[in-house]
Design an enzyme around this catalytic site. Structure first.
Site, PDB file in Angstrom:
ATOM      1  N   ARG A 187       8.618 -30.280  14.689  1.00 45.87           N
ATOM      2  CA  ARG A 187       7.938 -30.031  13.407  1.00 45.87           C
ATOM      3  C   ARG A 187       7.084 -31.233  13.007  1.00 45.87           C
ATOM      4  O   ARG A 187       5.985 -31.073  12.468  1.00 45.87           O
ATOM      5  CB  ARG A 187       8.949 -29.685  12.303  1.00 45.87           C
ATOM      6  CG  ARG A 187       8.270 -29.245  11.007  1.00 45.87           C
ATOM      7  CD  ARG A 187       9.247 -28.716   9.981  1.00 45.87           C
ATOM      8  NE  ARG A 187      10.150 -29.764   9.510  1.00 45.87           N
ATOM      9  CZ  ARG A 187      11.155 -29.554   8.660  1.00 45.87           C
ATOM     10  NH1 ARG A 187      11.398 -28.345   8.182  1.00 45.87           N
ATOM     11  NH2 ARG A 187      11.932 -30.558   8.289  1.00 45.87           N
ATOM     12  N   LYS A 209       4.853 -30.926   6.579  1.00 47.52           N
ATOM     13  CA  LYS A 209       5.737 -31.806   5.816  1.00 47.52           C
ATOM     14  C   LYS A 209       5.002 -33.137   5.653  1.00 47.52           C
ATOM     15  O   LYS A 209       5.179 -34.071   6.432  1.00 47.52           O
ATOM     16  CB  LYS A 209       7.084 -31.974   6.545  1.00 47.52           C
ATOM     17  CG  LYS A 209       8.181 -32.494   5.654  1.00 47.52           C
ATOM     18  CD  LYS A 209       9.538 -32.190   6.239  1.00 47.52           C
ATOM     19  CE  LYS A 209      10.648 -32.945   5.519  1.00 47.52           C
ATOM     20  NZ  LYS A 209      10.827 -32.585   4.119  1.00 47.52           N
ATOM     21  N   GLU A 239      10.152 -21.575  -2.818  1.00 51.97           N
ATOM     22  CA  GLU A 239      11.322 -22.378  -2.442  1.00 51.97           C
ATOM     23  C   GLU A 239      11.639 -23.311  -3.590  1.00 51.97           C
ATOM     24  O   GLU A 239      10.983 -23.259  -4.626  1.00 51.97           O
ATOM     25  CB  GLU A 239      11.018 -23.164  -1.167  1.00 51.97           C
ATOM     26  CG  GLU A 239       9.812 -24.089  -1.314  1.00 51.97           C
ATOM     27  CD  GLU A 239       9.417 -24.786  -0.019  1.00 51.97           C
ATOM     28  OE1 GLU A 239      10.275 -24.962   0.856  1.00 51.97           O
ATOM     29  OE2 GLU A 239       8.243 -25.171   0.098  1.00 51.97           O
TER      30      GLU A 239
HETATM   31  N1  PMP Z   1      11.443 -27.187   1.367  1.00 55.79           N
HETATM   32  C1  PMP Z   1      10.947 -28.393   1.063  1.00 55.79           C
HETATM   33  C2  PMP Z   1       9.801 -28.486   0.133  1.00 55.79           C
HETATM   34  C3  PMP Z   1      11.515 -29.541   1.618  1.00 55.79           C
HETATM   35  O1  PMP Z   1      11.030 -30.753   1.329  1.00 55.79           O
HETATM   36  C4  PMP Z   1      12.622 -29.416   2.490  1.00 55.79           C
HETATM   37  C5  PMP Z   1      13.231 -30.625   3.135  1.00 55.79           C
HETATM   38  N2  PMP Z   1      13.815 -31.485   2.197  1.00 55.79           N
HETATM   39  C6  PMP Z   1      13.124 -28.135   2.749  1.00 55.79           C
HETATM   40  C7  PMP Z   1      12.495 -27.041   2.195  1.00 55.79           C
HETATM   41  C8  PMP Z   1      14.274 -27.922   3.680  1.00 55.79           C
HETATM   42  O2  PMP Z   1      13.859 -28.156   4.999  1.00 55.79           O
HETATM   43  P1  PMP Z   1      14.850 -28.688   6.117  1.00 55.79           P
HETATM   44  O3  PMP Z   1      15.975 -27.719   6.182  1.00 55.79           O
HETATM   45  O4  PMP Z   1      14.049 -28.720   7.338  1.00 55.79           O
HETATM   46  O5  PMP Z   1      15.325 -30.033   5.678  1.00 55.79           O
END
Ligand code: PMP
Length: 285
Positions: A51, A150, A183
Protein backbone atom coordinates in the site's frame (compact mmCIF):
# COMPACT_ATOMS: atom_id res chain seq x y z
CA UNK A 1 16.75 3.93 24.14
CA UNK A 2 14.69 4.26 21.04
CA UNK A 3 16.29 3.89 17.62
CA UNK A 4 14.81 5.52 14.54
CA UNK A 5 15.69 4.64 10.95
CA UNK A 6 16.45 7.82 9.03
CA UNK A 7 18.75 8.52 6.06
CA UNK A 8 19.51 4.81 5.85
CA UNK A 9 20.75 4.52 9.42
CA UNK A 10 19.49 3.66 12.86
CA UNK A 11 20.07 6.59 15.21
CA UNK A 12 18.84 7.53 18.66
CA UNK A 13 15.48 9.28 18.49
CA UNK A 14 17.03 12.51 19.82
CA UNK A 15 19.29 12.50 16.74
CA UNK A 16 16.59 11.53 14.22
CA UNK A 17 16.02 14.63 12.12
CA UNK A 18 14.86 15.79 8.70
CA UNK A 19 15.34 19.15 7.03
CA UNK A 20 12.90 22.00 7.66
CA UNK A 21 12.92 22.32 3.85
CA UNK A 22 11.48 18.82 3.49
CA UNK A 23 8.32 19.02 1.42
CA UNK A 24 6.78 16.44 3.71
CA UNK A 25 6.80 19.12 6.38
CA UNK A 26 6.22 22.14 4.15
CA UNK A 27 3.35 20.73 2.07
CA UNK A 28 2.38 17.35 3.51
CA UNK A 29 4.01 15.93 0.41
CA UNK A 30 4.59 12.32 1.31
CA UNK A 31 2.99 9.03 2.27
CA UNK A 32 2.97 6.81 5.33
CA UNK A 33 1.91 3.57 6.96
CA UNK A 34 1.08 2.47 10.50
CA UNK A 35 1.94 -1.16 11.17
CA UNK A 36 1.53 -3.39 14.24
CA UNK A 37 4.02 -5.76 15.77
CA UNK A 38 2.48 -8.71 17.61
CA UNK A 39 4.47 -11.29 19.54
CA UNK A 40 7.68 -10.36 17.78
CA UNK A 41 6.28 -10.45 14.25
CA UNK A 42 5.41 -7.50 11.99
CA UNK A 43 1.73 -8.04 11.19
CA UNK A 44 0.73 -7.99 7.49
CA UNK A 45 4.00 -6.30 6.57
CA UNK A 46 3.76 -7.16 2.89
CA UNK A 47 0.27 -5.63 2.62
CA UNK A 48 1.48 -2.42 4.28
CA UNK A 49 4.56 -2.18 2.08
CA UNK A 50 2.41 -2.76 -1.02
CA UNK A 51 0.00 0.00 0.00
CA UNK A 52 2.90 2.36 0.75
CA UNK A 53 4.29 1.87 -2.75
CA UNK A 54 0.82 2.29 -4.27
CA UNK A 55 0.30 5.54 -2.36
CA UNK A 56 3.73 6.76 -3.49
CA UNK A 57 3.01 5.81 -7.07
CA UNK A 58 -0.28 7.68 -6.94
CA UNK A 59 1.48 10.89 -5.88
CA UNK A 60 4.35 10.24 -8.29
CA UNK A 61 6.90 9.82 -5.56
CA UNK A 62 9.68 7.40 -6.29
CA UNK A 63 10.77 5.60 -3.15
CA UNK A 64 14.56 5.23 -3.25
CA UNK A 65 14.61 1.57 -2.25
CA UNK A 66 12.90 -1.65 -3.26
CA UNK A 67 9.83 -2.98 -1.43
CA UNK A 68 11.91 -5.94 -0.23
CA UNK A 69 14.59 -3.60 1.19
CA UNK A 70 11.83 -1.53 2.82
CA UNK A 71 10.35 -4.59 4.50
CA UNK A 72 13.80 -5.59 5.69
CA UNK A 73 14.46 -2.09 7.08
CA UNK A 74 11.18 -2.29 9.01
CA UNK A 75 12.10 -5.69 10.47
CA UNK A 76 15.59 -4.46 11.38
CA UNK A 77 14.23 -1.35 13.10
CA UNK A 78 11.81 -3.48 15.11
CA UNK A 79 14.59 -5.89 16.06
CA UNK A 80 17.02 -3.08 16.98
CA UNK A 81 14.41 -1.71 19.37
CA UNK A 82 13.73 -5.20 20.80
CA UNK A 83 10.07 -4.49 20.16
CA UNK A 84 7.86 -7.54 20.54
CA UNK A 85 4.51 -5.74 20.71
CA UNK A 86 4.16 -2.27 19.34
CA UNK A 87 3.56 0.00 16.42
CA UNK A 88 5.70 1.05 13.50
CA UNK A 89 5.29 4.36 11.72
CA UNK A 90 6.76 4.27 8.25
CA UNK A 91 6.99 7.64 6.50
CA UNK A 92 8.32 8.59 3.08
CA UNK A 93 8.61 12.30 2.37
CA UNK A 94 9.35 14.03 -0.93
CA UNK A 95 12.61 15.25 0.61
CA UNK A 96 14.22 18.66 1.02
CA UNK A 97 13.71 21.17 -1.79
CA UNK A 98 13.42 24.81 -2.55
CA UNK A 99 10.51 26.86 -1.25
CA UNK A 100 7.65 26.43 -3.69
CA UNK A 101 5.55 23.40 -4.46
CA UNK A 102 7.49 22.00 -7.38
CA UNK A 103 8.47 18.43 -6.49
CA UNK A 104 11.09 18.45 -9.25
CA UNK A 105 13.07 20.86 -7.08
CA UNK A 106 13.39 18.37 -4.28
CA UNK A 107 16.07 15.77 -3.81
CA UNK A 108 16.43 12.65 -1.69
CA UNK A 109 13.03 11.39 -0.58
CA UNK A 110 13.38 10.54 3.10
CA UNK A 111 12.44 7.17 4.52
CA UNK A 112 11.72 7.29 8.23
CA UNK A 113 10.87 4.27 10.39
CA UNK A 114 9.81 4.69 14.01
CA UNK A 115 9.18 1.61 16.15
CA UNK A 116 7.31 2.45 19.34
CA UNK A 117 4.17 1.58 21.26
CA UNK A 118 0.65 2.91 20.81
CA UNK A 119 -2.49 2.91 22.93
CA UNK A 120 -5.15 4.63 20.90
CA UNK A 121 -8.20 4.03 23.06
CA UNK A 122 -8.51 3.08 26.74
CA UNK A 123 -9.13 -0.66 27.43
CA UNK A 124 -12.66 -0.06 28.77
CA UNK A 125 -13.77 1.15 25.33
CA UNK A 126 -12.96 -2.28 23.89
CA UNK A 127 -15.26 -3.80 26.50
CA UNK A 128 -18.03 -1.16 26.56
CA UNK A 129 -17.78 0.46 23.12
CA UNK A 130 -17.13 4.04 22.09
CA UNK A 131 -19.52 6.83 21.15
CA UNK A 132 -19.50 8.46 17.73
CA UNK A 133 -20.75 11.66 16.19
CA UNK A 134 -21.21 12.51 12.55
CA UNK A 135 -18.60 15.08 11.51
CA UNK A 136 -19.66 17.95 9.27
CA UNK A 137 -16.20 17.82 7.65
CA UNK A 138 -16.38 15.36 4.77
CA UNK A 139 -13.75 12.92 3.59
CA UNK A 140 -11.56 14.00 0.68
CA UNK A 141 -13.44 14.47 -2.56
CA UNK A 142 -12.11 11.68 -4.81
CA UNK A 143 -11.43 14.19 -7.55
CA UNK A 144 -9.31 16.22 -5.16
CA UNK A 145 -7.26 13.50 -3.51
CA UNK A 146 -8.14 9.82 -3.51
CA UNK A 147 -8.82 8.61 0.01
CA UNK A 148 -7.02 5.42 -0.98
CA UNK A 149 -3.73 7.32 -0.85
CA UNK A 150 -2.38 7.26 2.69
CA UNK A 151 -0.78 10.66 2.38
CA UNK A 152 0.69 13.09 4.89
CA UNK A 153 -2.36 15.30 4.26
CA UNK A 154 -4.73 14.45 7.11
CA UNK A 155 -6.14 17.90 7.78
CA UNK A 156 -9.76 17.19 6.97
CA UNK A 157 -9.62 14.07 9.15
CA UNK A 158 -8.01 16.13 11.91
CA UNK A 159 -10.78 18.73 11.66
CA UNK A 160 -13.35 15.93 11.90
CA UNK A 161 -11.45 14.50 14.88
CA UNK A 162 -11.64 17.89 16.60
CA UNK A 163 -15.41 17.93 15.99
CA UNK A 164 -15.50 14.54 17.72
CA UNK A 165 -13.37 15.73 20.66
CA UNK A 166 -15.55 18.83 21.05
CA UNK A 167 -18.53 16.49 21.41
CA UNK A 168 -16.66 14.28 23.89
CA UNK A 169 -16.11 11.46 21.38
CA UNK A 170 -12.80 9.82 20.46
CA UNK A 171 -13.94 9.10 16.90
CA UNK A 172 -16.24 10.71 14.35
CA UNK A 173 -17.95 9.32 11.26
CA UNK A 174 -17.06 11.08 8.04
CA UNK A 175 -19.37 11.15 5.04
CA UNK A 176 -18.20 11.39 1.46
CA UNK A 177 -19.10 14.16 -0.99
CA UNK A 178 -22.35 12.32 -1.85
CA UNK A 179 -23.45 12.12 1.77
CA UNK A 180 -22.72 8.41 2.00
CA UNK A 181 -20.90 6.95 4.97
CA UNK A 182 -17.17 6.77 4.26
CA UNK A 183 -15.20 5.94 7.40
CA UNK A 184 -14.02 7.38 10.69
CA UNK A 185 -11.09 9.78 11.00
CA UNK A 186 -8.56 6.99 11.41
CA UNK A 187 -10.61 3.80 11.26
CA UNK A 188 -12.93 1.95 8.88
CA UNK A 189 -16.52 1.28 9.92
CA UNK A 190 -18.62 -1.91 9.88
CA UNK A 191 -22.31 -2.46 10.63
CA UNK A 192 -24.09 -5.65 11.59
CA UNK A 193 -27.77 -6.17 10.78
CA UNK A 194 -29.43 -9.57 11.20
CA UNK A 195 -25.92 -11.06 11.54
CA UNK A 196 -24.92 -9.78 8.07
CA UNK A 197 -21.92 -7.43 8.00
CA UNK A 198 -21.69 -4.40 5.77
CA UNK A 199 -18.95 -1.85 5.26
CA UNK A 200 -18.54 1.00 2.77
CA UNK A 201 -17.01 -0.14 -0.50
CA UNK A 202 -13.76 1.39 -1.71
CA UNK A 203 -15.69 3.59 -4.14
CA UNK A 204 -17.30 5.26 -1.09
CA UNK A 205 -14.09 7.31 -0.77
CA UNK A 206 -12.31 5.39 1.98
CA UNK A 207 -8.83 4.29 2.79
CA UNK A 208 -8.86 0.58 1.98
CA UNK A 209 -7.85 -0.45 5.46
CA UNK A 210 -5.63 -3.46 5.87
CA UNK A 211 -7.41 -4.33 9.12
CA UNK A 212 -10.72 -3.93 7.25
CA UNK A 213 -9.63 -6.45 4.66
CA UNK A 214 -8.31 -8.79 7.34
CA UNK A 215 -11.60 -8.61 9.28
CA UNK A 216 -13.65 -9.20 6.11
CA UNK A 217 -11.62 -12.35 5.52
CA UNK A 218 -11.92 -13.47 9.16
CA UNK A 219 -15.67 -12.89 9.11
CA UNK A 220 -16.18 -14.81 5.87
CA UNK A 221 -14.07 -17.68 7.18
CA UNK A 222 -16.31 -17.71 10.26
CA UNK A 223 -19.35 -18.04 8.01
CA UNK A 224 -20.69 -14.48 8.12
CA UNK A 225 -21.93 -12.77 5.00
CA UNK A 226 -20.03 -9.52 4.38
CA UNK A 227 -21.22 -6.84 1.96
CA UNK A 228 -19.03 -4.03 0.65
CA UNK A 229 -21.64 -1.51 -0.31
CA UNK A 230 -23.03 2.01 -0.11
CA UNK A 231 -24.19 3.01 3.36
CA UNK A 232 -26.01 6.07 4.61
CA UNK A 233 -26.33 7.43 8.14
CA UNK A 234 -29.76 5.83 8.48
CA UNK A 235 -28.09 2.41 8.17
CA UNK A 236 -25.99 3.18 11.25
CA UNK A 237 -29.00 4.42 13.22
CA UNK A 238 -30.91 1.19 12.56
CA UNK A 239 -27.97 -1.26 12.75
CA UNK A 240 -27.87 -3.98 15.39
CA UNK A 241 -24.16 -3.45 15.94
CA UNK A 242 -21.32 -1.25 14.79
CA UNK A 243 -17.57 -1.58 15.12
CA UNK A 244 -14.46 0.13 13.81
CA UNK A 245 -11.23 -1.36 12.48
CA UNK A 246 -7.73 0.03 12.11
CA UNK A 247 -4.13 -0.93 12.68
CA UNK A 248 -3.90 1.13 15.84
CA UNK A 249 -7.56 0.69 16.89
CA UNK A 250 -7.68 -3.04 16.00
CA UNK A 251 -11.39 -4.00 16.35
CA UNK A 252 -13.42 -1.76 18.65
CA UNK A 253 -17.20 -1.64 19.24
CA UNK A 254 -19.09 1.62 18.64
CA UNK A 255 -22.32 1.85 20.59
CA UNK A 256 -23.89 5.20 19.75
CA UNK A 257 -24.00 7.79 16.99
CA UNK A 258 -25.07 11.38 17.57
CA UNK A 259 -26.43 10.41 20.97
CA UNK A 260 -28.60 7.60 19.56
CA UNK A 261 -27.89 4.09 20.78
CA UNK A 262 -26.86 1.61 18.11
CA UNK A 263 -28.76 -1.62 18.73
CA UNK A 264 -28.90 -2.24 22.48
CA UNK A 265 -26.17 0.33 23.10
CA UNK A 266 -23.82 -2.44 24.16
CA UNK A 267 -21.18 -4.33 22.11
CA UNK A 268 -23.13 -7.04 20.27
CA UNK A 269 -22.40 -10.76 19.86
CA UNK A 270 -21.02 -10.55 16.30
CA UNK A 271 -18.67 -7.71 17.23
CA UNK A 272 -17.47 -9.59 20.29
CA UNK A 273 -16.98 -12.75 18.25
CA UNK A 274 -14.89 -10.94 15.63
CA UNK A 275 -12.92 -9.05 18.26
CA UNK A 276 -12.08 -12.40 19.85
CA UNK A 277 -11.12 -13.92 16.48
CA UNK A 278 -8.93 -10.92 15.67
CA UNK A 279 -7.15 -11.17 19.04
CA UNK A 280 -6.56 -14.87 18.46
CA UNK A 281 -5.16 -14.21 15.01
CA UNK A 282 -2.81 -11.49 16.20
CA UNK A 283 -1.83 -12.74 19.64
CA UNK A 284 -2.40 -16.46 19.28
CA UNK A 285 -4.01 -18.60 21.99
N1 PMP B 1 -9.14 5.05 7.51
C1 PMP B 1 -8.24 6.02 7.74
C2 PMP B 1 -8.56 7.40 7.34
C3 PMP B 1 -7.03 5.71 8.36
O1 PMP B 1 -6.12 6.67 8.60
C4 PMP B 1 -6.76 4.38 8.75
C5 PMP B 1 -5.45 4.01 9.38
N2 PMP B 1 -5.28 4.62 10.63
C6 PMP B 1 -7.74 3.41 8.52
C7 PMP B 1 -8.91 3.77 7.87
C8 PMP B 1 -7.52 1.97 8.87
O2 PMP B 1 -6.58 1.41 8.00
P1 PMP B 1 -5.62 0.23 8.43
O3 PMP B 1 -6.50 -0.88 8.90
O4 PMP B 1 -4.87 -0.11 7.22
O5 PMP B 1 -4.77 0.74 9.54
Amino acid sequence: MSLVYVAGQLVDKSEAKVSVYDHGLLYGDGVFEGIRVYVGKVFLLEEHVDRLYESARAIRLEIPMSPAAMAQAVRETVAANKLTDGYVRLVVTRGAGTLGLDPRKTADPQVIIIADTIALYPPEMYADGLRLITASTIRNHPQALSARIKSLNYLNNILAKIEGSDAGCVEAVMMNHLGHVAECTGDNIFLVKNRVLSTPSTDSGILEGITRNCVIQLARQAGYEVRETTLVRHDIYVADECFLTGTAAEVIPATSLDGRLIGTGKPGPVTRDLLERFRKLTRGG
